[in-house]
Design a protein around this motif. Structure first.
Motif, PDB file in Angstrom:
ATOM      1  N   THR A 120       0.838  -1.193   0.000  1.00 27.11           N
ATOM      2  CA  THR A 120       0.000   0.000   0.000  1.00 27.11           C
ATOM      3  C   THR A 120       0.878   1.250   0.000  1.00 27.11           C
ATOM      4  OG1 THR A 120      -1.675  -1.200   1.271  1.00 27.11           O
ATOM      5  CG2 THR A 120      -1.891   1.185   1.183  1.00 27.11           C
ATOM      6  N   PHE A 121       0.437   2.257  -0.756  1.00 28.99           N
ATOM      7  CA  PHE A 121       1.176   3.515  -0.885  1.00 28.99           C
ATOM      8  C   PHE A 121       0.223   4.685  -0.649  1.00 28.99           C
ATOM      9  CE2 PHE A 121       3.004   0.293  -3.578  1.00 28.99           C
ATOM     10  CZ  PHE A 121       4.359   0.365  -3.297  1.00 28.99           C
ATOM     11  N   ALA A 122       0.711   5.717   0.019  1.00 31.41           N
ATOM     12  CA  ALA A 122      -0.065   6.928   0.269  1.00 31.41           C
ATOM     13  C   ALA A 122       0.450   8.046  -0.619  1.00 31.41           C
ATOM     14  CB  ALA A 122       0.031   7.335   1.732  1.00 31.41           C
ATOM     15  N   PHE A 123      -0.486   8.807  -1.195  1.00 37.53           N
ATOM     16  CA  PHE A 123      -0.147   9.947  -2.026  1.00 37.53           C
ATOM     17  C   PHE A 123      -0.532  11.261  -1.344  1.00 37.53           C
ATOM     18  CE2 PHE A 123      -1.320   6.757  -5.484  1.00 37.53           C
ATOM     19  CZ  PHE A 123      -0.069   6.188  -5.454  1.00 37.53           C
ATOM     20  N   GLY A 124      -0.705  11.203  -0.031  1.00 37.80           N
ATOM     21  CA  GLY A 124      -1.149  12.334   0.756  1.00 37.80           C
ATOM     22  C   GLY A 124      -1.969  11.807   1.912  1.00 37.80           C
ATOM     23  N   PRO A 125      -2.614  12.673   2.679  1.00 37.58           N
ATOM     24  CA  PRO A 125      -3.364  12.207   3.842  1.00 37.58           C
ATOM     25  C   PRO A 125      -4.617  11.402   3.508  1.00 37.58           C
ATOM     26  CG  PRO A 125      -3.706  14.548   3.490  1.00 37.58           C
ATOM     27  CD  PRO A 125      -2.604  14.135   2.558  1.00 37.58           C
ATOM     28  N   GLN A 126      -5.161  11.542   2.305  1.00 34.01           N
ATOM     29  CA  GLN A 126      -6.430  10.887   1.993  1.00 34.01           C
ATOM     30  C   GLN A 126      -6.364   9.910   0.828  1.00 34.01           C
ATOM     31  OE1 GLN A 126      -8.941  14.576   1.810  1.00 34.01           O
ATOM     32  NE2 GLN A 126     -10.178  13.498   3.327  1.00 34.01           N
ATOM     33  N   LEU A 127      -5.492  10.129  -0.151  1.00 29.42           N
ATOM     34  CA  LEU A 127      -5.444   9.272  -1.329  1.00 29.42           C
ATOM     35  C   LEU A 127      -4.345   8.232  -1.213  1.00 29.42           C
ATOM     36  CD1 LEU A 127      -5.955  11.797  -4.276  1.00 29.42           C
ATOM     37  CD2 LEU A 127      -7.650  10.274  -3.234  1.00 29.42           C
ATOM     38  N   GLY A 128      -4.608   7.061  -1.790  1.00 26.96           N
ATOM     39  CA  GLY A 128      -3.613   6.008  -1.782  1.00 26.96           C
ATOM     40  C   GLY A 128      -3.901   4.976  -2.846  1.00 26.96           C
ATOM     41  N   ALA A 129      -3.024   4.016  -2.962  1.00 28.94           N
ATOM     42  CA  ALA A 129      -3.181   2.913  -3.910  1.00 28.94           C
ATOM     43  C   ALA A 129      -2.615   1.645  -3.292  1.00 28.94           C
ATOM     44  CB  ALA A 129      -2.480   3.221  -5.229  1.00 28.94           C
ATOM     45  N   GLN A 130      -3.125   0.517  -3.740  1.00 28.69           N
ATOM     46  CA  GLN A 130      -2.676  -0.780  -3.245  1.00 28.69           C
ATOM     47  C   GLN A 130      -2.530  -1.727  -4.424  1.00 28.69           C
ATOM     48  OE1 GLN A 130      -4.900  -2.534   0.125  1.00 28.69           O
ATOM     49  NE2 GLN A 130      -4.893  -4.471  -0.975  1.00 28.69           N
ATOM     50  N   ILE A 131      -1.508  -2.548  -4.383  1.00 29.55           N
ATOM     51  CA  ILE A 131      -1.313  -3.561  -5.413  1.00 29.55           C
ATOM     52  C   ILE A 131      -1.262  -4.935  -4.766  1.00 29.55           C
ATOM     53  CG2 ILE A 131       1.210  -3.227  -5.355  1.00 29.55           C
ATOM     54  CD1 ILE A 131       1.188  -3.965  -8.360  1.00 29.55           C
ATOM     55  N   ASP A 132      -1.961  -5.901  -5.346  1.00 32.79           N
ATOM     56  CA  ASP A 132      -1.977  -7.286  -4.891  1.00 32.79           C
ATOM     57  C   ASP A 132      -1.479  -8.170  -6.031  1.00 32.79           C
ATOM     58  OD1 ASP A 132      -3.429  -6.053  -2.858  1.00 32.79           O
ATOM     59  OD2 ASP A 132      -5.340  -6.905  -3.505  1.00 32.79           O
TER      60      ASP A 132
ATOM     61  N   ALA B 188      -1.918  -4.027   4.449  1.00 36.43           N
ATOM     62  CA  ALA B 188      -2.707  -3.574   3.320  1.00 36.43           C
ATOM     63  C   ALA B 188      -4.045  -3.019   3.813  1.00 36.43           C
ATOM     64  CB  ALA B 188      -2.930  -4.720   2.342  1.00 36.43           C
ATOM     65  N   THR B 189      -4.604  -2.092   3.054  1.00 36.87           N
ATOM     66  CA  THR B 189      -5.898  -1.505   3.428  1.00 36.87           C
ATOM     67  C   THR B 189      -7.041  -2.471   3.177  1.00 36.87           C
ATOM     68  OG1 THR B 189      -5.069   0.709   2.911  1.00 36.87           O
ATOM     69  CG2 THR B 189      -7.460   0.442   3.018  1.00 36.87           C
ATOM     70  N   PHE B 190      -7.033  -3.143   2.023  1.00 36.25           N
ATOM     71  CA  PHE B 190      -8.123  -4.038   1.632  1.00 36.25           C
ATOM     72  C   PHE B 190      -7.628  -5.468   1.482  1.00 36.25           C
ATOM     73  CE2 PHE B 190      -9.547   0.100  -0.112  1.00 36.25           C
ATOM     74  CZ  PHE B 190     -10.774   0.198   0.545  1.00 36.25           C
ATOM     75  N   SER B 191      -8.553  -6.405   1.572  1.00 35.52           N
ATOM     76  CA  SER B 191      -8.238  -7.816   1.354  1.00 35.52           C
ATOM     77  C   SER B 191      -8.112  -8.107  -0.136  1.00 35.52           C
ATOM     78  CB  SER B 191      -9.335  -8.692   1.960  1.00 35.52           C
ATOM     79  OG  SER B 191      -9.465  -8.484   3.347  1.00 35.52           O
ATOM     80  N   ARG B 192      -7.685  -9.318  -0.436  1.00 34.82           N
ATOM     81  CA  ARG B 192      -7.559  -9.733  -1.829  1.00 34.82           C
ATOM     82  C   ARG B 192      -8.925  -9.918  -2.471  1.00 34.82           C
ATOM     83  NH1 ARG B 192      -3.546 -12.254  -4.091  1.00 34.82           N
ATOM     84  NH2 ARG B 192      -4.764 -14.104  -4.617  1.00 34.82           N
ATOM     85  N   ARG B 193      -8.972  -9.755  -3.787  1.00 35.54           N
ATOM     86  CA  ARG B 193     -10.203  -9.896  -4.541  1.00 35.54           C
ATOM     87  C   ARG B 193     -10.013 -10.951  -5.641  1.00 35.54           C
ATOM     88  NH1 ARG B 193     -12.027  -7.914  -0.655  1.00 35.54           N
ATOM     89  NH2 ARG B 193     -12.268  -5.691  -0.296  1.00 35.54           N
ATOM     90  N   GLY B 194     -11.127 -11.385  -6.226  1.00 42.19           N
ATOM     91  CA  GLY B 194     -11.071 -12.293  -7.362  1.00 42.19           C
ATOM     92  C   GLY B 194     -12.010 -13.465  -7.216  1.00 42.19           C
ATOM     93  N   VAL B 195     -12.418 -14.015  -8.354  1.00 40.37           N
ATOM     94  CA  VAL B 195     -13.307 -15.182  -8.358  1.00 40.37           C
ATOM     95  C   VAL B 195     -12.584 -16.413  -7.849  1.00 40.37           C
ATOM     96  CG1 VAL B 195     -14.741 -16.666  -9.811  1.00 40.37           C
ATOM     97  CG2 VAL B 195     -14.661 -14.203 -10.248  1.00 40.37           C
ATOM     98  N   LEU B 196     -11.358 -16.659  -8.354  1.00 46.75           N
ATOM     99  CA  LEU B 196     -10.611 -17.847  -7.940  1.00 46.75           C
ATOM    100  C   LEU B 196     -10.210 -17.798  -6.474  1.00 46.75           C
ATOM    101  CD1 LEU B 196      -8.300 -18.285 -11.068  1.00 46.75           C
ATOM    102  CD2 LEU B 196     -10.358 -19.598 -10.483  1.00 46.75           C
TER     103      LEU B 196
END
Length: 233
Positions: free
Chosen positions: A51-63, A219-227
């Motif tokens: 997880t990466f923060a781009f400021g106090p409110q915005l961010g991105a996460q890669i799984d 990480a902020t969120f759990s993993r996603r996906g059908v499998l």
């Protein structure tokens, strides 16, 4: 919905150069699950999140992850991007867009998600859609956990994917134990139900995982996906 989700993720990533860029935490996880009636129908996985923060409110996460389904002898790969908006210190909402591939077939998925995390309680829900060349449908889930002790938590989870001709539901009771601030062990037991066009079945499954955290957070969120919903094949 696909356009909104993918556009929001792209916007969050595009904003990175103009804002303070900071790695805020992630994890690496080993997992295994199998059906109790026939342990040959099982799955092992290795995955990571950052997880990466781009400021106090915005961010991105890669799984990213790879999974092996032992009975069918197939290996699956997945990659997901999340765009994050921190509504409050303990509440975040976001969008996700990802893809998974197994046996030469690929599927992308996208949707919206919401999470709330505090010292005692964690809750999360998501609603999305999965698409491939031949099939499409919905996926959704909700989960929650309560820390009955500082190192030990219990939770419930429900996931569903209804992809044209295949309706999958997974119900789980989960438990997590923190060996240290950087390492935790988890277990779950649940029921997986799959309704195909001509086949109906429900099986009990068990799962184990070991997770290592790095960067001072998770990480902020759990993993996603059908499998990711399927305990084994």
């Amino acid at each position: 919905m696909k356009l909104l989700a993918s556009s929001a993720v792209a916007l969050a990533l595009a904003a990175a150069p103009a804002m303070a860029f900071q790695f805020t935490g992630g994890n690496a996880e080993l997992s295994y699950s199998a059906f109790t009636d026939d342990m040959d129908y099982s799955k092992a996985g290795l995955s990571g999140q950052a997880t990466f923060a781009f400021g106090p409110q915005l961010g991105a996460q890669i799984d990213a992850g790879v999974s092996k389904f032992f009975e069918v002898g197939e290996t699956a790969h997945d990659l997901t991007l999340h765009g994050i908006y921190n509504v409050a210190p303990e509440v975040a909402m976001g969008v996700f867009y990802g893809a998974e591939r197994i046996g030469g077939n690929s599927r992308d998925f996208y949707g919206f998600e919401l999470t709330q995390k505090s010292a005692m309680f964690e809750g999360e829900l998501y609603l999305g859609r999965g698409e491939s060349v031949r099939y499409d449908g919905m996926l959704a889930g909700i989960s929650g956990s309560y820390n009955v002790a500082p190192e030990f938590g219990l939770g419930l989870a429900y996931d569903r994917a209804d992809i044209r001709g295949l309706d999958m539901r997974k119900y789980a009771i989960t438990a997590d134990y923190a060996l240290s601030p950087d390492i935790s062990l988890g277990a779950e037991i649940g029921r997986f139900k799959a309704d195909l066009d001509e086949v109906h079945g429900s099986e009990t499954y068990v799962g184990l995982n070991a997770k290592m955290y790095f960067g001072g957070g998770d990480a902020t969120f759990s993993r996603r996906g059908v499998l990711d919903i399927i305990p084994g094949l």
